[in-house]
Design a protein around this motif. Sequence first.
Motif, PDB file in Angstrom:
ATOM      1  N   ARG A   1       0.898  -1.186  -0.008  1.00  0.00           N
ATOM      2  CA  ARG A   1      -0.047   0.098   0.117  1.00  0.00           C
ATOM      3  C   ARG A   1       0.840   1.177  -0.017  1.00  0.00           C
TER       4      ARG A   1
ATOM      5  N   ASP B   1      -6.211  -6.098   4.522  1.00  0.00           N
ATOM      6  CA  ASP B   1      -7.505  -6.026   3.902  1.00  0.00           C
ATOM      7  C   ASP B   1      -7.921  -5.081   2.884  1.00  0.00           C
ATOM      8  N   PHE B   2      -7.453  -5.016   1.773  1.00  0.00           N
ATOM      9  CA  PHE B   2      -7.534  -4.116   0.623  1.00  0.00           C
ATOM     10  C   PHE B   2      -9.336  -4.087   0.444  1.00  0.00           C
ATOM     11  N   GLY B   3      -9.608  -2.991  -0.031  1.00  0.00           N
ATOM     12  CA  GLY B   3     -10.835  -2.915  -0.456  1.00  0.00           C
ATOM     13  C   GLY B   3     -11.496  -3.086  -1.944  1.00  0.00           C
ATOM     14  N   TYR B   4     -10.195  -3.769  -2.551  1.00  0.00           N
ATOM     15  CA  TYR B   4     -10.572  -4.026  -3.986  1.00  0.00           C
ATOM     16  C   TYR B   4      -9.485  -5.198  -4.261  1.00  0.00           C
TER      17      TYR B   4
ATOM     18  N   LEU C   1      -5.763   1.758   0.381  1.00  0.00           N
ATOM     19  CA  LEU C   1      -6.329   0.760   0.997  1.00  0.00           C
ATOM     20  C   LEU C   1      -7.660   0.429   0.222  1.00  0.00           C
ATOM     21  N   GLU C   2      -8.692   1.471   0.193  1.00  0.00           N
ATOM     22  CA  GLU C   2     -10.081   1.137  -0.155  1.00  0.00           C
ATOM     23  C   GLU C   2     -10.022   1.415  -1.651  1.00  0.00           C
ATOM     24  N   GLY C   3      -9.510   2.098  -2.428  1.00  0.00           N
ATOM     25  CA  GLY C   3      -9.250   2.234  -3.672  1.00  0.00           C
ATOM     26  C   GLY C   3      -9.563   3.645  -4.058  1.00  0.00           C
TER      27      GLY C   3
ATOM     28  N   GLU D   1      -5.269   5.897   2.780  1.00  0.00           N
ATOM     29  CA  GLU D   1      -6.783   5.622   2.831  1.00  0.00           C
ATOM     30  C   GLU D   1      -7.088   5.375   1.298  1.00  0.00           C
ATOM     31  N   TYR D   2      -6.685   6.199   0.345  1.00  0.00           N
ATOM     32  CA  TYR D   2      -7.146   5.877  -0.999  1.00  0.00           C
ATOM     33  C   TYR D   2      -6.688   4.592  -1.552  1.00  0.00           C
TER      34      TYR D   2
END
Length: 459
Positions: A55, A81-84, A238-240, A235-236
Amino acid sequence: MFLKKIKSEGLAHLSWIFGDGNEAFVVDPRRDCQVYVDIAASQGVHITRIFETHRNEDYVIGSLELSRLTGARIHHGAALDFGYGDSVTEGDTFECGALRLEILETPGHTPESISLVLRDSNQGDTPVGVFTGDALFIGDVGRTDLVSGREREMAEALYDTLFNKLLPLGDQTLIYPAHGAGSVCGENMASREFSTLGHERAHSPMLQVQDRERFVRKKMEEHHYQPRYFKKMEEYNLEGPPLLGPLPVPRPLSAGEVAKRTESGALLLDLRSPEAFASSFIPGSLSIPLDLLPAYGGYLLEYGRELVLLTDTQTELDLAVRHLIRMGFESIAGYAKGGLTAWQSSGRDYGSVDAIDAGALNARLEQGEEFTLLDVRKITEFRKVRLKGARHVFLGHLPDEIGQLDRNMPVVTFCGSGQRAIVAASILKAHGFEDVANAFGSMAACEALDCSMLDRSEA
């Protein structure tokens, strides 16, 4: 069979595309990702997989953007735990024609960091290269301070990664890192962007520290700054991040429109040279010379605040937009059409910053004049050499510490060459400091003149 490096100047980000047969893989793509699509088209291949080594903290990853364009699958380490995308673990392999990619879990820089071992099945099982992300650079190794409270654990993990996983791949293995010299992810990277594990084993300073505890202590004693934009990048990434599409095209703004925008809270970002800003600037504007924007924009700019850009040429404007977008600054209201000439022709006020050369500055210090000599370099630079009587405030922290400076005292801003000093001068001017001068040449000029007020004692 091909492998190409894509360098994003400023951030010194290195990404990679390689392929064989009809397929290509991409490692750590940047956000403005059309370049990979174009390379794949020129090679007659299709991008099918995208790998993230970790990340990233210092730029917006372009994986989702590139996947949207190509349909490629995204892969990253399973320890976060990535969001994508899809997780990969040690030993997973992926084939791209005759090329084979094997996953190594290589924590240390971050817990989920992975490296990608590249082999050519036409020539046996010996590794050809390894994509090391931020674990191993050329001339340096990754920083281990990014996970608060776990610095020792990360330093220990990096030692194990380097000495037990990467170096055993063999001296012949080429290194493909995620950053080159100038990146905030390392202090001592070589300017050279090609190397082998064998060369690094023999010459990289931290790889000479083979005792595990001594290695850990040295890593924990390092001093690194963390720009505040790192949190947004984490933040970006991790979640996309939000999908970008085509790069934004800033609209031209007249002097009157610039004034209205800034009066409503927009920041005028002046990207011209230090000399140009010192000669004439729009009151309230922030000077960041274009080549410093990737290094200091993340400290000094605010997400969500509109930006009005001031540059000398269209080429500079285009590059500024790329720099900003790669760091996630998307609120670009427009650019000042006609630049300072249009502003001055409108009859509006403009300011200037006095200049002082190294000889005159040294004389003022020798004579004991009362003023604040504000050195805004990194603390590692300041400790090596400084001018006697200088006050140190790192440039990235200046907005937060400006209240500690005496507004009634003349201030001379100082750095390595005068570039960072003009940024500091613009911040002081915007905060109401009246008597501000910039030391053009700064430490480089003082050392060239062997100024009498140089202080090389341990700070």
